[in-house]
Structures are given as structure tokens and as C-alpha cells.
Design a protein around this motif. Structure first.
Motif, PDB file in Angstrom:
ATOM      1  N   PRO A  28       0.806  -1.228   0.000  1.00 13.85           N
ATOM      2  CA  PRO A  28       0.000   0.000   0.000  1.00 13.85           C
ATOM      3  C   PRO A  28       0.834   1.271   0.000  1.00 13.85           C
ATOM      4  CG  PRO A  28       0.015  -0.982   2.185  1.00 13.85           C
ATOM      5  CD  PRO A  28       0.682  -1.974   1.276  1.00 13.85           C
ATOM      6  N   VAL A  29       0.307   2.296  -0.667  1.00 17.68           N
ATOM      7  CA  VAL A  29       0.876   3.644  -0.659  1.00 17.68           C
ATOM      8  C   VAL A  29      -0.270   4.638  -0.541  1.00 17.68           C
ATOM      9  CG1 VAL A  29       2.960   3.108  -1.990  1.00 17.68           C
ATOM     10  CG2 VAL A  29       0.848   3.729  -3.199  1.00 17.68           C
ATOM     11  N   ASN A  30       0.043   5.820  -0.013  1.00 18.41           N
ATOM     12  CA  ASN A  30      -0.936   6.900   0.076  1.00 18.41           C
ATOM     13  C   ASN A  30      -0.630   7.923  -1.008  1.00 18.41           C
ATOM     14  OD1 ASN A  30      -2.842   8.792   0.800  1.00 18.41           O
ATOM     15  ND2 ASN A  30      -1.659   9.597   2.524  1.00 18.41           N
ATOM     16  N   ASP A  52      -0.705   3.082   8.444  1.00 19.14           N
ATOM     17  CA  ASP A  52      -1.335   3.539   9.682  1.00 19.14           C
ATOM     18  C   ASP A  52      -1.377   5.062   9.697  1.00 19.14           C
ATOM     19  OD1 ASP A  52      -2.306   4.062  12.193  1.00 19.14           O
ATOM     20  OD2 ASP A  52      -0.902   2.754  13.251  1.00 19.14           O
ATOM     21  N   PRO A  53      -2.487   5.664   9.232  1.00 16.55           N
ATOM     22  CA  PRO A  53      -2.591   7.122   9.185  1.00 16.55           C
ATOM     23  C   PRO A  53      -2.471   7.792  10.550  1.00 16.55           C
ATOM     24  CG  PRO A  53      -4.329   6.091   7.899  1.00 16.55           C
ATOM     25  CD  PRO A  53      -3.678   4.995   8.679  1.00 16.55           C
ATOM     26  N   ALA A  54      -2.646   7.022  11.624  1.00 21.85           N
ATOM     27  CA  ALA A  54      -2.575   7.618  12.964  1.00 21.85           C
ATOM     28  C   ALA A  54      -1.139   7.885  13.404  1.00 21.85           C
ATOM     29  CB  ALA A  54      -3.266   6.696  13.982  1.00 21.85           C
ATOM     30  N   LYS A  55      -0.173   7.334  12.702  1.00 22.16           N
ATOM     31  CA  LYS A  55       1.225   7.524  13.095  1.00 22.16           C
ATOM     32  C   LYS A  55       1.729   8.859  12.544  1.00 22.16           C
ATOM     33  CE  LYS A  55       2.674   2.745  13.816  1.00 22.16           C
ATOM     34  NZ  LYS A  55       3.572   1.637  13.398  1.00 22.16           N
ATOM     35  N   VAL A  56       1.370   9.926  13.233  1.00 19.94           N
ATOM     36  CA  VAL A  56       1.728  11.270  12.766  1.00 19.94           C
ATOM     37  C   VAL A  56       2.814  11.920  13.612  1.00 19.94           C
ATOM     38  CG1 VAL A  56      -0.583  11.636  11.824  1.00 19.94           C
ATOM     39  CG2 VAL A  56      -0.083  12.354  14.171  1.00 19.94           C
ATOM     40  N   ALA A  87      15.958   7.861   7.133  1.00 17.20           N
ATOM     41  CA  ALA A  87      15.960   7.425   8.536  1.00 17.20           C
ATOM     42  C   ALA A  87      14.583   7.661   9.129  1.00 17.20           C
ATOM     43  CB  ALA A  87      17.022   8.192   9.328  1.00 17.20           C
ATOM     44  N   ASN A  88      13.960   6.599   9.604  1.00 15.98           N
ATOM     45  CA  ASN A  88      12.578   6.706  10.065  1.00 15.98           C
ATOM     46  C   ASN A  88      12.279   5.584  11.056  1.00 15.98           C
ATOM     47  OD1 ASN A  88       9.576   6.432   9.990  1.00 15.98           O
ATOM     48  ND2 ASN A  88       9.764   8.033   8.441  1.00 15.98           N
ATOM     49  N   PRO A  89      11.669   5.896  12.200  1.00 16.26           N
ATOM     50  CA  PRO A  89      11.407   4.851  13.190  1.00 16.26           C
ATOM     51  C   PRO A  89      10.351   3.842  12.752  1.00 16.26           C
ATOM     52  CG  PRO A  89      10.326   6.893  13.828  1.00 16.26           C
ATOM     53  CD  PRO A  89      11.203   7.226  12.662  1.00 16.26           C
ATOM     54  N   HIS A  90       9.558   4.179  11.744  1.00 15.22           N
ATOM     55  CA  HIS A  90       8.477   3.295  11.310  1.00 15.22           C
ATOM     56  C   HIS A  90       8.868   2.414  10.119  1.00 15.22           C
ATOM     57  CE1 HIS A  90       6.086   5.471  14.118  1.00 15.22           C
ATOM     58  NE2 HIS A  90       6.070   6.579  13.415  1.00 15.22           N
ATOM     59  N   LEU A  91      10.104   2.554   9.645  1.00 10.79           N
ATOM     60  CA  LEU A  91      10.537   1.808   8.472  1.00 10.79           C
ATOM     61  C   LEU A  91      11.893   1.161   8.703  1.00 10.79           C
ATOM     62  CD1 LEU A  91       9.718   4.425   5.673  1.00 10.79           C
ATOM     63  CD2 LEU A  91       8.311   2.474   6.351  1.00 10.79           C
ATOM     64  N   GLU A  92      12.012  -0.077   8.300  1.00 15.83           N
ATOM     65  CA  GLU A  92      13.334  -0.674   8.141  1.00 15.83           C
ATOM     66  C   GLU A  92      13.908  -0.128   6.839  1.00 15.83           C
ATOM     67  OE1 GLU A  92      13.853  -5.005   8.926  1.00 15.83           O
ATOM     68  OE2 GLU A  92      11.655  -4.960   9.002  1.00 15.83           O
ATOM     69  N   TYR A 202       7.862  -1.605   6.106  1.00 18.00           N
ATOM     70  CA  TYR A 202       7.088  -1.039   7.203  1.00 18.00           C
ATOM     71  C   TYR A 202       7.232  -1.874   8.477  1.00 18.00           C
ATOM     72  CZ  TYR A 202       3.095   0.606   9.915  1.00 18.00           C
ATOM     73  OH  TYR A 202       2.294   1.100  10.911  1.00 18.00           O
ATOM     74  N   ARG A 203       7.345  -1.180   9.620  1.00 17.45           N
ATOM     75  CA  ARG A 203       7.413  -1.826  10.927  1.00 17.45           C
ATOM     76  C   ARG A 203       6.053  -1.669  11.612  1.00 17.45           C
ATOM     77  NH1 ARG A 203      13.190   0.878  12.773  1.00 17.45           N
ATOM     78  NH2 ARG A 203      14.551  -0.827  12.055  1.00 17.45           N
ATOM     79  N   PRO A 204       5.229  -2.692  11.623  1.00 17.95           N
ATOM     80  CA  PRO A 204       3.862  -2.544  12.156  1.00 17.95           C
ATOM     81  C   PRO A 204       3.804  -2.242  13.642  1.00 17.95           C
ATOM     82  CG  PRO A 204       4.334  -4.837  11.646  1.00 17.95           C
ATOM     83  CD  PRO A 204       5.465  -4.039  11.072  1.00 17.95           C
ATOM     84  N   ARG A 205       4.805  -2.626  14.404  1.00 13.87           N
ATOM     85  CA  ARG A 205       4.772  -2.399  15.857  1.00 13.87           C
ATOM     86  C   ARG A 205       5.622  -1.209  16.288  1.00 13.87           C
ATOM     87  NH1 ARG A 205       4.415  -7.755  14.990  1.00 13.87           N
ATOM     88  NH2 ARG A 205       6.672  -8.033  14.856  1.00 13.87           N
ATOM     89  N   SER A 206       5.992  -0.369  15.352  1.00 17.99           N
ATOM     90  CA  SER A 206       6.832   0.781  15.676  1.00 17.99           C
ATOM     91  C   SER A 206       6.052   1.838  16.446  1.00 17.99           C
ATOM     92  CB  SER A 206       7.380   1.401  14.394  1.00 17.99           C
ATOM     93  OG  SER A 206       6.315   1.867  13.578  1.00 17.99           O
ATOM     94  N   THR A 207       6.763   2.580  17.282  1.00 17.42           N
ATOM     95  CA  THR A 207       6.179   3.691  18.036  1.00 17.42           C
ATOM     96  C   THR A 207       7.135   4.878  17.985  1.00 17.42           C
ATOM     97  OG1 THR A 207       7.182   2.957  20.119  1.00 17.42           O
ATOM     98  CG2 THR A 207       4.952   2.152  19.607  1.00 17.42           C
TER      99      THR A 207
END
Length: 355
Positions: A28-30, A52-56, A87-92, A202-207
């Protein structure tokens, strides 16, 4: 030299040996991602928002600093400053050099992409867009440009790529896998300095926690037009750019020069300004989430800035494409006042610097 549908099918079966695994993958892509003036930072944010659109919180902690490169030959005059867009906490992230991948893959990029997509990896790289259907340069001229590969269909022999299409819309299109192979192989001869080759997953359990004090400090740095790269001198020398609030004045001069016929209009610059204002409105809401009354007051004060920046983008398009300067002339007359409003709301939001 190009990969056939059979080659992609074989590669896919190798990558997806588990029983019941499909030979079609479309990660998926937005397409409506807010940060899309430049694709290199639009792509990772698009992936996150699609999952996850809530990860803002990470997005609103970044995309605060504006940078303006005053060199006349710069390919990116005005943009957000990010130390490393990958570099992003939600992505490998796996990152290498396109030249190395040319040596390893030759013209077999689509088969490689199919194997990676089957494991959840998106592929980001530059290609020669003369060979990419549904792109501006297709069949017209050789042109290095970036794209994100996010899907494949082994039976149809196609891949899905995200980016700006021939109508300047940011969207996903389906193209022959062979076209991707050719575009990658031919890009090598262009001698482009854009040699990035990045895989995202994508890292589904990232915070990621939103730190209000840190973000307020970054906004103060922005308002003082300080160079945010100076604090990272141990990693690389500071960039020579205009930063922060002072970038608004740079854009005003850019628009005046274009109006005088001294340069072309650059719709990317006004798109960046709109993105900045739109994200700042969301940032204001998040910073004041514990005080609904204050949040409503601040957002009411700031919404005219967002409306102005949106209108400015349409006005530049009208001026550049139709020669209609009526709206642009009116808006540029309001530019200084909107800049002042933008700064005043932010100063009221973050307060003075701590002693």
C-alpha cells in the motif's frame, strides 16, 4: 536485455515458496500524502500513512525546518531540511549505491524487485524516465528521476510505481516490467549524481513519542532562522542555505523575479510552503491537545495562513500555464502580512526561549 513475464514469475516463485503465496503483490501507498513536493521524502511518508494514518508524531516532529538554496543552478531551491530522509522509526531501511546494483543486476531489476516486494520491501531508486510510461519524459527526452516500486503482477508481467505522472498528479501507475528494466539499465549512461538505491519495509509495531518541549524548541530555532545543521557538525559540515522564517522572504523574491520574467515559476517552492503551513496547523493542534480552548483559538488564527498558501499554489500555476497573473499579483501583495501572521501565531504558541 529486459526481464520477461516468465522471468519475473520464476523469481517470484523463488521468493514466495510458502504454500498459498500469491504471485501478485501490491504494497500500500498513500497518493494523497501531504509531503509530496519532492518525491524523495514523499515516498517514506506515503508508506507510513498507507499502513497507519494515525502515526503522525514522527512526521510532526520533523518537517519543521525550511531551507533555501540561493545558488542559481541548484536542482532543489526550496525544501524541508531533513538530516536523512531515509531514517525513520516506522521503516526498516536498506541503503546501497545504484552503481553497485547495476553491476549485480544488469537489466534484471524487475525480477529483483519482485523478490523484495514479496518480502514486504518497497524499492526506491532513480531511472531514465524516457522509458517509463505515464511519465512526463516518456518517449520525449532522457531524464533522471526517482520512483517507488510497490507492486508486481507476475502473470501480467507488470509492476506498480508511485510518483508524478504525465499530468503532474502524484499517483501509482502500472507499467510493463520490461520498461522498468530498460529505464534502470539506461539510467547508468546518464551520469546522474542521483545514485540512491533504497529498500523500505514497514514496521507494524513501531512507536514514536511526540516530545512537546523538543518540538517547541525546534520551532524557536525556525523562527530565529538559525541553521539546524550546525548542531550536527560532528557528522558533516553545515549546509550553506537560508533557513527558517527567512525562507519566506527568499520565496517572495523568487516570485517577484518570475513575475518580472527573470526566471521561471517553480511550483515546487509554493507547494513546499503549503505543506509547511498545513503540517504546522496539525502541529499546533497536537501541541495544544491538552487545552482544547487554546487549540481552537490558535488554529482559528492560523487557518488563514494555510488558505493563503493553498491559493498561492493555484495562482502560480495560473501564471505559469495560462499567463494569468491577476491572483498572483493580489496574493503577493498580501505576502508580508501573512508571513507576519504565521510568525506571530508560532511565537505565541512556543513562547520565548528558556533562560
Amino acid at each position: 536485455m529486459t526481464a520477461t513475464a516468465t522471468e519475473i514469475d520464476t523469481a517470484t516463485e523463488t521468493a514466495t515458496a510458502a504454500p498459498g503465496t500469491a504471485v501478485r503483490v501490491r504494497l500500500p501507498v498513500n497518493e494523497d500524502v501531504t509531503t509530496r513536493a519532492y518525491q524523495f521524502y514523499a515516498f517514506p511518508v506515503s508508506i507510513i500513512e498507507a499502513h497507519d494514518p494515525a502515526k503522525v508524531e514522527w512526521t510532526l516532529t520533523n518537517f519543521i525546518h525550511l531551507a533555501y538554496d540561493q545558488r542559481p543552478d541548484t536542482p532543489v531551491p526550496m525544501c524541508f531540511y531533513l538530516f536523512d530522509y531515509t531514517a525513520n522509526p516506522h521503516l526498516e531501511t536498506l541503503r546501497t549505491d545504484a552503481e553497485l546494483m547495476h553491476e549485480l543486476l544488469g537489466a534484471r531489476l524487475a525480477a529483483f524487485a519482485a523478490r523484495q516486494l514479496a518480502q514486504g520491501w518497497y524499492l526506491y531508486l532513480n531511472v531514465d524516465e524516457q522509458h517509463i510510461p505515464r511519465r512526463y519524459a516518456f518517449g520525449r527526452k532522457r531524464m533522471s528521476h526517482d520512483l517507488l516500486v510497490h507492486g508486481f503482477d507476475a502473470e501480467a508481467g507488470t509492476v506498480d510505481v508511485l510518483g508524478y505522472d504525465e499530468t503532474a498528479a502524484f499517483r501509482s501507475v502500472t507499467i510493463p516490467a520490461g520498461a522498468l528494466d530498460t529505464a534502470f539499465a539506461e539510467h547508468r549512461a546518464l551520469g546522474s549524481g542521483c545514485r540512491q538505491f533504497v529498500l523500505y519495509r514497514y514496521r507494524p509495531r513501531s512507536t514514536f513519542a511526540f516530545d512537546r518541549g523538543f518540538v517547541a524548541g525546534e520551532i524557536r530555532t525556525y523562527l530565529r532562522s538559525e541553521n539546524p545543521t550546525a548542531a550536527l557538525r560532528a557528522l558533516r559540515e553545515p549546509w550553506d542555505r537560508v533557513y527558517g522564517l527567512a525562507v519566506w522572504d527568499c520565496l517572495a523574491r523568487e516570485l517577484a523575479a518570475a513575475r518580472a520574467g527573470e526566471r521561471e515559476y517553480d511550483h515546487r517552492s509554493v507547494r513546499v510552503l503549503f505543506e509547511h503551513s498545513s503540517l504546522m496547523l496539525d502541529r499546533i493542534r497536537l501541541l495544544l491537545a491538552d487545552d482544547p480552548a487554546a487549540a481552537e483559538e490558535a488554529t482559528r488564527a492560523y487557518r488563514p495562513v494555510v488558505r493563503f498558501c493553498r491559493s498561492l499554489g493555484f495562482a502560480v500555476l495560473a501564471a505559469a500555464n495560462a499567463g494569468d497573473h491577476s491572483c498572483l499579483d493580489r496574493l503577493t501583495g498580501e505576502f508580508a502580512g501573512v508571513t507576519d501572521r504565521h510568525a506571530a501565531v508560532l511565537r505565541a504558541l512556543v513562547g520565548p526561549d528558556a533562560p
